[in-house]
Enzyme design. Structure first.
Site, PDB file in Angstrom:
ATOM      1  N   CYS A 125       9.771   9.662  -2.535  1.00  0.00           N
ATOM      2  CA  CYS A 125      10.478   8.623  -3.736  1.00  0.00           C
ATOM      3  C   CYS A 125      10.730   9.955  -4.971  1.00  0.00           C
ATOM      4  O   CYS A 125      11.159   9.535  -5.924  1.00  0.00           O
ATOM      5  CB  CYS A 125       9.289   8.394  -4.632  1.00  0.00           C
ATOM      6  SG  CYS A 125       9.085   6.761  -2.778  1.00  0.00           S
ATOM      7  N   HIS A 259       9.603   6.582 -11.668  1.00  0.00           N
ATOM      8  CA  HIS A 259       9.710   5.896 -10.634  1.00  0.00           C
ATOM      9  C   HIS A 259       9.814   4.383 -10.441  1.00  0.00           C
ATOM     10  O   HIS A 259       8.021   4.150 -11.303  1.00  0.00           O
ATOM     11  CB  HIS A 259       9.387   7.139  -9.506  1.00  0.00           C
ATOM     12  CG  HIS A 259       9.189   6.198  -7.620  1.00  0.00           C
ATOM     13  ND1 HIS A 259      10.028   5.659  -7.488  1.00  0.00           N
ATOM     14  CD2 HIS A 259       8.311   5.934  -7.565  1.00  0.00           C
ATOM     15  CE1 HIS A 259      10.500   5.245  -6.452  1.00  0.00           C
ATOM     16  NE2 HIS A 259       9.015   5.260  -5.925  1.00  0.00           N
ATOM     17  N   ASN A 290      10.960  -1.049  -4.562  1.00  0.00           N
ATOM     18  CA  ASN A 290      11.236   0.391  -4.730  1.00  0.00           C
ATOM     19  C   ASN A 290      12.519   0.870  -4.005  1.00  0.00           C
ATOM     20  O   ASN A 290      12.575   0.703  -2.919  1.00  0.00           O
ATOM     21  CB  ASN A 290       9.732   0.425  -4.311  1.00  0.00           C
ATOM     22  CG  ASN A 290       9.353   2.262  -4.221  1.00  0.00           C
ATOM     23  OD1 ASN A 290      10.895   3.407  -4.022  1.00  0.00           O
ATOM     24  ND2 ASN A 290       8.016   2.778  -3.789  1.00  0.00           N
TER      25      ASN A 290
HETATM   26  N1  ACO Z   1       0.496 -10.076   0.160  1.00  0.00           N
HETATM   27  C1  ACO Z   1      -1.095 -10.832  -0.419  1.00  0.00           C
HETATM   28  N2  ACO Z   1      -1.959 -10.667   0.257  1.00  0.00           N
HETATM   29  C2  ACO Z   1      -2.259  -8.913   0.263  1.00  0.00           C
HETATM   30  C3  ACO Z   1      -0.427  -8.382   0.725  1.00  0.00           C
HETATM   31  C4  ACO Z   1       0.862  -9.603   0.991  1.00  0.00           C
HETATM   32  N3  ACO Z   1       1.882  -8.876   0.510  1.00  0.00           N
HETATM   33  N4  ACO Z   1      -0.678  -6.788   1.242  1.00  0.00           N
HETATM   34  C5  ACO Z   1      -2.041  -7.184   0.465  1.00  0.00           C
HETATM   35  N5  ACO Z   1      -2.402  -7.963   0.909  1.00  0.00           N
HETATM   36  C6  ACO Z   1      -4.137  -8.115   0.286  1.00  0.00           C
HETATM   37  C7  ACO Z   1      -5.088  -7.432   1.501  1.00  0.00           C
HETATM   38  O1  ACO Z   1      -4.957  -7.407   2.918  1.00  0.00           O
HETATM   39  C8  ACO Z   1      -6.236  -7.601   0.477  1.00  0.00           C
HETATM   40  O2  ACO Z   1      -6.990  -8.136   1.223  1.00  0.00           O
HETATM   41  P1  ACO Z   1      -8.401  -8.035   1.075  1.00  0.00           P
HETATM   42  O3  ACO Z   1      -9.007  -8.429   0.074  1.00  0.00           O
HETATM   43  O4  ACO Z   1      -8.649  -9.706   1.461  1.00  0.00           O
HETATM   44  O5  ACO Z   1      -8.703  -6.763   1.920  1.00  0.00           O
HETATM   45  C9  ACO Z   1      -5.781  -7.860  -0.872  1.00  0.00           C
HETATM   46  O6  ACO Z   1      -4.226  -7.637  -1.017  1.00  0.00           O
HETATM   47  C10 ACO Z   1      -6.062  -5.861  -1.418  1.00  0.00           C
HETATM   48  O7  ACO Z   1      -4.867  -5.713  -0.819  1.00  0.00           O
HETATM   49  P2  ACO Z   1      -5.163  -4.108  -2.435  1.00  0.00           P
HETATM   50  O8  ACO Z   1      -4.175  -3.231  -0.832  1.00  0.00           O
HETATM   51  O9  ACO Z   1      -6.348  -3.429  -2.912  1.00  0.00           O
HETATM   52  O10 ACO Z   1      -4.430  -4.605  -3.528  1.00  0.00           O
HETATM   53  P3  ACO Z   1      -3.526  -3.449  -4.003  1.00  0.00           P
HETATM   54  O11 ACO Z   1      -3.879  -4.346  -5.656  1.00  0.00           O
HETATM   55  O12 ACO Z   1      -3.731  -2.173  -4.222  1.00  0.00           O
HETATM   56  O13 ACO Z   1      -1.900  -3.819  -4.387  1.00  0.00           O
HETATM   57  C11 ACO Z   1      -0.048  -2.297  -3.369  1.00  0.00           C
HETATM   58  C12 ACO Z   1      -1.145  -3.175  -3.266  1.00  0.00           C
HETATM   59  C13 ACO Z   1       0.485  -2.856  -3.861  1.00  0.00           C
HETATM   60  C14 ACO Z   1       0.650  -1.371  -2.019  1.00  0.00           C
HETATM   61  C15 ACO Z   1      -0.227  -1.048  -4.321  1.00  0.00           C
HETATM   62  O14 ACO Z   1      -1.968  -0.317  -4.058  1.00  0.00           O
HETATM   63  C16 ACO Z   1       0.780  -0.134  -4.784  1.00  0.00           C
HETATM   64  O15 ACO Z   1       0.956  -0.582  -5.025  1.00  0.00           O
HETATM   65  N6  ACO Z   1       0.679   1.383  -3.892  1.00  0.00           N
HETATM   66  C17 ACO Z   1       0.841   2.191  -4.790  1.00  0.00           C
HETATM   67  C18 ACO Z   1       2.647   2.527  -3.423  1.00  0.00           C
HETATM   68  C19 ACO Z   1       3.267   3.120  -4.031  1.00  0.00           C
HETATM   69  O16 ACO Z   1       3.688   3.147  -4.838  1.00  0.00           O
HETATM   70  N7  ACO Z   1       4.448   3.597  -2.717  1.00  0.00           N
HETATM   71  C20 ACO Z   1       5.686   4.567  -3.659  1.00  0.00           C
HETATM   72  C21 ACO Z   1       5.498   5.873  -2.290  1.00  0.00           C
HETATM   73  S1  ACO Z   1       6.174   5.036  -0.576  1.00  0.00           S
HETATM   74  C22 ACO Z   1       7.389   6.451  -0.228  1.00  0.00           C
HETATM   75  O17 ACO Z   1       7.207   7.784  -1.291  1.00  0.00           O
HETATM   76  C23 ACO Z   1       8.228   6.376   0.584  1.00  0.00           C
END
Ligand code: ACO
Length: 333
Positions: A125, A259, A290
């Site tokens: 990214c 980004h 993304n």
């Molecule tokens: N739908 C519903 N529930 C979900 C989903 C979904 N799509 N995905 C995860 N959950 C659940 C999890 O299982 C968890 O459930 P639990 O509490 O029962 O265990 C709950 O939602 C919370 O999950 P978290 O991982 O804590 O959610 P968070 O608020 O951290 O959001 C996210 C997750 C959106 C992935 C966030 O962490 C994020 O954006 N991280 C950065 C990702 C990123 O920017 N990547 C870019 C780089 S990639 C590259 O370079 C190729």
């Protein structure tokens, strides 16, 4: 003696970097909404919108990464009033080309009918910012009239559509810019923390009979929370560093082009960089998700075509991603 003077004169008049003279972009036709994903994933529009800000993404059906790249490039050339024969180099940032070889840049070259050196750059990214800095180095070396830069991704090909924690985040698209010599690129700041536990996209092992290591699925593996922490701490740091190097202040920034991974990450950076009005953080992730290396050039093209950048505006582009990597660069419009 005369030769020597001529050499000195050439060095002194050589432009140090570049300016952008045109932009373009392209996304696949098919739109996949959050509701569409609920048909096969245990997720909801509400969860995706609240946790990421994403409402839909464009996904390839028949288009390839290089198809998107070619269209974005053609749009940028048109916007820059530039013909293909003026282009002396084509560079593309991507992690999802349809081939390991040839590069997406080489396929673009063939489609456009260009005759110049081409290569791809892989920095996930953060790729677009590495690309800008690489371009600046080529311009500093001299001998380039115009350069075509492209960020192009078909992330849908390498996303695990059974994994709700990553599948909902990504989309496909391409953005491009045409550069010519100038002094609008003001500097950069880069950090890489080598790590394959937080974000990894394993390569295929092929059919070697001797390799004994486990074949990991050649799809996106990501620890979302660790990526999130890396992003919120690194984005403001890179902006501070690049400003400091250029002798500029936060209040000098007109636009932040971050980004597009998660609206909460952008909001967090906006709270830290409080001298930049929140509505001067460019955001379009609600439409595209993304798109990895394509996300910044897609934004650049949207804002350019909407006439939002004024001559002399100071833009800071800032990104994070696989590597782990993060980077920022400064550009005068
Ligand atoms: N739908 C519903 N529930 C979900 C989903 C979904 N799509 N995905 C995860 N959950 C659940 C999890 O299982 C968890 O459930 P639990 O509490 O029962 O265990 C709950 O939602 C919370 O999950 P978290 O991982 O804590 O959610 P968070 O608020 O951290 O959001 C996210 C997750 C959106 C992935 C966030 O962490 C994020 O954006 N991280 C950065 C990702 C990123 O920017 N990547 C870019 C780089 S990639 C590259 O370079 C190729």
């Amino acid at each position: 003696m005369q030769d020597c003077n001529q050499r000195i004169e050439t060095t002194n008049t050589r432009p140090e970097s570049f300016k952008i003279i045109g932009t373009g972009s392209c996304v696949p036709e098919k739109i996949v909404t959050n509701d569409d994903l609920t048909v096969f994933l245990d997720t909801s529009d509400e969860w995706i919108k609240t946790r990421t800000g994403i409402e839909q993404r464009h996904i390839c059906t028949t288009e390839t990464t290089s198809d998107l790249a070619v269209k974005a490039a053609q749009n940028a050339l048109e916007n820059a009033h530039t013909t293909v024969d003026e282009i002396d180099m084509i560079l593309c940032a991507t992690i999802s080309g349809e081939y390991v070889c040839p590069s997406v840049a080489a396929l673009v070259q063939r489609s456009l009918g260009a005759q110049c050196p081409c290569f791809d750059l892989s920095a996930a990214c953060t790729g677009w910012i590495y690309l800008m800095d690489t371009a600046a180095a080529f311009f500093a070396r001299g001998g380039i009239r115009k350069m075509l830069l492209i960020g192009a991704e078909a992330m849908s090909r390498i996303v695990n559509w059974h994994d709700r924690s990553t599948a909902v985040l990504f989309g496909d698209g391409a953005g491009a810019a045409v550069l010519e010599p100038g002094d609008h690129y003001l500097g950069s700041s880069f950090v890489t923390e080598g790590n394959d536990e937080v974000i990894a996209i394993p390569a295929k092992n092929g059919i070697t009979p001797w390799y004994e290591n486990e074949q990991k699925l050649p799809l996106v593996h990501m620890d979302g929370q660790e990526t999130y922490k890396f992003a919120v701490s690194n984005l403001p740091k890179r902006v501070d560093e690049v400003l400091q190097k250029a002798g500029l202040q936060e209040g000098d920034i007109d636009w932040v082009i971050p980004h597009q991974a998660n609206k909460r990450i952008i909001d967090s950076a906006s709270r830290r960089l409080k001298h930049v009005p929140a509505d001067h953080f460019c955001v379009n992730l609600q439409k595209y998700g993304n798109t990895s290396a394509a996300s910044i050039p897609l934004l650049l093209d949207e804002w350019n075509r909407a006439g939002k950048f004024k001559d002399g505006d100071l833009l800071v582009m800032v990104a994070f991603g696989g590597g782990l990597s993060s980077a920022a660069c400064l550009l005068r419009w």
